[in-house]
Every structure is written in structure tokens, then in C-alpha cells.
Design a protein around this motif. Structure first.
Motif, short mmCIF file in Angstrom:
data_model
loop_
_atom_site.label_atom_id
_atom_site.label_comp_id
_atom_site.label_asym_id
_atom_site.label_seq_id
_atom_site.Cartn_x
_atom_site.Cartn_y
_atom_site.Cartn_z
N ASN A 147 -4.08 48.31 12.81
CA ASN A 147 -2.97 49.27 12.70
C ASN A 147 -3.19 50.52 13.54
O ASN A 147 -2.43 51.48 13.43
CB ASN A 147 -2.78 49.67 11.23
N GLU A 175 -5.25 52.69 2.02
CA GLU A 175 -6.02 51.68 2.76
C GLU A 175 -6.90 52.33 3.81
O GLU A 175 -6.99 51.86 4.95
CB GLU A 175 -5.08 50.64 3.37
N THR A 210 -1.38 45.03 -1.90
CA THR A 210 -1.34 43.62 -1.54
C THR A 210 -2.06 43.40 -0.22
O THR A 210 -1.79 44.10 0.76
CB THR A 210 0.12 43.14 -1.41
N TRP A 212 -2.98 41.61 3.31
CA TRP A 212 -2.06 41.10 4.33
C TRP A 212 -1.85 39.58 4.21
O TRP A 212 -0.78 39.07 4.49
CB TRP A 212 -2.55 41.46 5.73
N SER A 215 1.02 38.83 1.84
CA SER A 215 2.33 39.38 2.15
C SER A 215 3.26 38.33 2.73
O SER A 215 2.81 37.30 3.26
CB SER A 215 2.18 40.53 3.16
#
Length: 217
Positions: A147, A175, A210, A212, A215
Motif C-alpha cells: 500500500n 494496520e 479483515t 486481504w 476480502s
């Protein structure tokens, strides 16, 4: 990351940190600016490169998929150069031949049609990149995490602010594994994560997120 901006607005705070480390934020924002100005190298570009220069980054640790692409380029006849202490590890792990050079100036980019320079964020952008002919060389940047590109864009747009000692009364880590030294003296710490990090252990309030892999696509 946009949710972090929205959360900050809801809490009426202007202290938003998209990176736990200020130096990491500066390096990531500089890399994003470089990728916008210069030609970005995709994984396919790396596989098809006839010259790859790896600058002070450990592909086996920082980008294993990139390491595989480098090996494919070498098998197709590409020349692999390395700056720093990464050449020997690559040779042994990938069974390829790597030419060690001292700087980017030692590589004759004009002799190649599809050269690529790959580097990570440990040392930031190599200062000698400005001397390379921008028209032919593409850049493959290994950012700090999946990210990091989006976080760098938001940090540049919204401002990356560090922690202010004595004024900060609480931290919400979304996170993000904040360094323990940065949490010293902070009265309240909340963590939203799907991993058991040191920040989660230290937190006063924990909300599970959650992963990844759980998801929707």
C-alpha cells in the motif's frame, strides 16, 4: 488509506501519519514523484530488459517476484549488474551471472535498447539517477509495502505529519506497526489490524480487521 483521512476529519485532528517512520515517508514520496516523471518499468519490462542494474536492494527479501523476472531476463540474454552487496546473493540464489559495478556511471546504458534500473527504499533514490539518459531507461521501484504507493500519494496530498511530543494524547494505528519508541508516553493507543503486532499488544483498544485473503475481490 482514504478511510484514514475520513477518520481524521471525523475526529477533527490534523495529525495524520501514512507512514510510521518519517524518513520512510520522505523516500516513498520521492519515489512516487520519480515514477510520475520518468518511465515506470512493469514486471513485463523487467523480464524483457536487456540490461538490469540492481541498486543496493535485496530482491530475495524485498521483491521475490522481481527476482524471478530478473532471472528470466538473464536467461533471455540480458546483462545483470549490481551495485552494493547484493550481487553474490543473487548469483547463488538464482543461478545467474551478475556483474558488480561501483556506480551507475560504470554502466553503458547507451549500448542497450531496454535498460532497467531497480532499487528499493532502504537508501532511497540513488542520487546518480539524474545523470542517466531518461529517454531509454525505465525504473523499477520496490516500495516498502503493497500500500506504499497509495499512502505516498495521500501523504503528499494531505501532508505527512510526525508525532508531536507532549501534545499527542492518543494514536489510532490502522494496520500499522508503530515503533515502540514512538509510543512511549502516549496515554491512549488503539489498533485496528489483522496481525498480532507489537502495537496491538501495546494497545488499550483493539479492533480486528479483515485480512486481504478474506476480502472480496
Amino acid at each position: 488509506q482514504q478511510a484514514v483521512v475520513n477518520l481524521a476529519g471525523f475526529l477533527e485532528t490534523d495529525t495524520v501519519c501514512f507512514f510510521p517512520d518519517e524518513d520512510e515517508a520522505v523516500r516513498a514520496m520521492a519515489a512516487v514523484s520519480l515514477l510520475e516523471e520518468r518511465k515506470r518499468a512493469s514486471m513485463a519490462d523487467v523480464r524483457g530488459a536487456d540490461c538490469i542494474v540492481i541498486v543496493d536492494c535485496d530482491l530475495l527479501e524485498e521483491g521475490p517476484m522481481m527476482a524471478l523476472a530478473v532471472r528470466q531476463a538473464w536467461r533471455a540474454g540480458g546483462h545483470i549488474f549490481a551495485i552494493g552487496s547484493v550481487g553474490e546473493n543473487l548469483e547463488k540464489a538464482l543461478s545467474i551471472f551478475v556483474t558488480k559495478v561501483d556506480s551507475l556511471a560504470d554502466v553503458k546504458f547507451a549500448e542497450y535498447r531496454n535498460p532497467v534500473v531497480a532499487f528499493g527504499m532502504r537508501s532511497g533514490i540513488p542520487p546518480a539517477l539524474a545523470t542517466i539518459a531518461a529517454g531509454t531507461v525505465k525504473f523499477a521501484v520496490l516500495l516498502a509495502g503493497p500500500n506504499a504507493f497509495g499512502a505516498a500519494l495521500l501523504a503528499r496530498e494531505n501532508g505527512q505529519r510526525g508525532f508531536t511530543r507532549g501534545k499527542l494524547q492518543g494514536i489510532i494505528a490502522v494496520e500499522a506497526d508503530v515503533k515502540p519508541v514512538l509510543l512511549e508516553g502516549i496515554p491512549f493507543v488503539a489498533a485496528i489490524d489483522w496481525r498480532l503486532t507489537e502495537t496491538v499488544v501495546r494497545s488499550d483498544v483493539f479492533l480486528p480487521a479483515t485480512a486481504w485473503v478474506e476480502s472480496d475481490g
